[in-house]
Design a protein around this motif. Sequence first.
Motif, PDB file in Angstrom:
ATOM      1  N   ALA A  45       0.837  -1.200   0.000  1.00 35.03           N
ATOM      2  CA  ALA A  45       0.000   0.000   0.000  1.00 35.03           C
ATOM      3  C   ALA A  45       0.871   1.249   0.000  1.00 35.03           C
ATOM      4  O   ALA A  45       1.913   1.296   0.652  1.00 35.03           O
ATOM      5  CB  ALA A  45      -0.914   0.001   1.230  1.00 35.03           C
ATOM      6  N   ALA A  46       0.441   2.234  -0.741  1.00 31.63           N
ATOM      7  CA  ALA A  46       1.170   3.502  -0.796  1.00 31.63           C
ATOM      8  C   ALA A  46       1.001   4.240   0.527  1.00 31.63           C
ATOM      9  O   ALA A  46      -0.014   4.120   1.206  1.00 31.63           O
ATOM     10  CB  ALA A  46       0.639   4.346  -1.936  1.00 31.63           C
ATOM     11  N   LYS A  47       2.000   5.013   0.878  1.00 28.41           N
ATOM     12  CA  LYS A  47       1.946   5.812   2.093  1.00 28.41           C
ATOM     13  C   LYS A  47       0.943   6.945   1.889  1.00 28.41           C
ATOM     14  O   LYS A  47       1.103   7.772   0.991  1.00 28.41           O
ATOM     15  CB  LYS A  47       3.331   6.382   2.387  1.00 28.41           C
ATOM     16  N   LEU A  48      -0.118   6.971   2.688  1.00 25.29           N
ATOM     17  CA  LEU A  48      -1.149   7.982   2.533  1.00 25.29           C
ATOM     18  C   LEU A  48      -0.925   9.190   3.425  1.00 25.29           C
ATOM     19  O   LEU A  48      -1.169  10.316   3.028  1.00 25.29           O
ATOM     20  CB  LEU A  48      -2.524   7.376   2.820  1.00 25.29           C
ATOM     21  N   ARG A  49      -0.457   8.967   4.632  1.00 26.79           N
ATOM     22  CA  ARG A  49      -0.271  10.078   5.565  1.00 26.79           C
ATOM     23  C   ARG A  49       0.847  10.985   5.051  1.00 26.79           C
ATOM     24  O   ARG A  49       1.968  10.561   4.866  1.00 26.79           O
ATOM     25  CB  ARG A  49       0.041   9.563   6.953  1.00 26.79           C
ATOM     26  N   GLY A  50       0.515  12.225   4.796  1.00 31.27           N
ATOM     27  CA  GLY A  50       1.494  13.190   4.327  1.00 31.27           C
ATOM     28  C   GLY A  50       1.740  13.135   2.827  1.00 31.27           C
ATOM     29  O   GLY A  50       2.627  13.803   2.328  1.00 31.27           O
ATOM     30  N   ALA A  51       0.953  12.355   2.100  1.00 27.90           N
ATOM     31  CA  ALA A  51       1.172  12.205   0.659  1.00 27.90           C
ATOM     32  C   ALA A  51       0.938  13.516  -0.097  1.00 27.90           C
ATOM     33  O   ALA A  51       1.555  13.752  -1.123  1.00 27.90           O
ATOM     34  CB  ALA A  51       0.276  11.107   0.105  1.00 27.90           C
ATOM     35  N   LEU A  52       0.053  14.366   0.401  1.00 24.64           N
ATOM     36  CA  LEU A  52      -0.240  15.634  -0.276  1.00 24.64           C
ATOM     37  C   LEU A  52       0.476  16.827   0.350  1.00 24.64           C
ATOM     38  O   LEU A  52       0.214  17.966  -0.024  1.00 24.64           O
ATOM     39  CB  LEU A  52      -1.754  15.884  -0.268  1.00 24.64           C
TER      40      LEU A  52
END
Length: 74
Positions: A45-52
């Motif tokens: 799974a891709a890292k979601l937290r802080g992705a943007l």
Amino acid sequence: MPTIGAGEFKAKCLQLLDEVAASRKPLVITKFGKPVAQVVPMPPAAKLRGALKGTVLYEGDIVSPLENEWEAAQ
């Protein structure tokens, strides 16, 4: 690459899915000795937290009333 017959796969589907997820190795499903499908593990799974982070531009308060009223309102 391990192979399994469709009938056996049907009987042990959930167990085999867990094994594929744990071993990270694909499994080929055969029907009458011919490969018909392949079960592969999902990619990590891709890292979601802080992705943007750093992609949003803040322009100030866009909800409060305007400081200068329009000429038509006078």
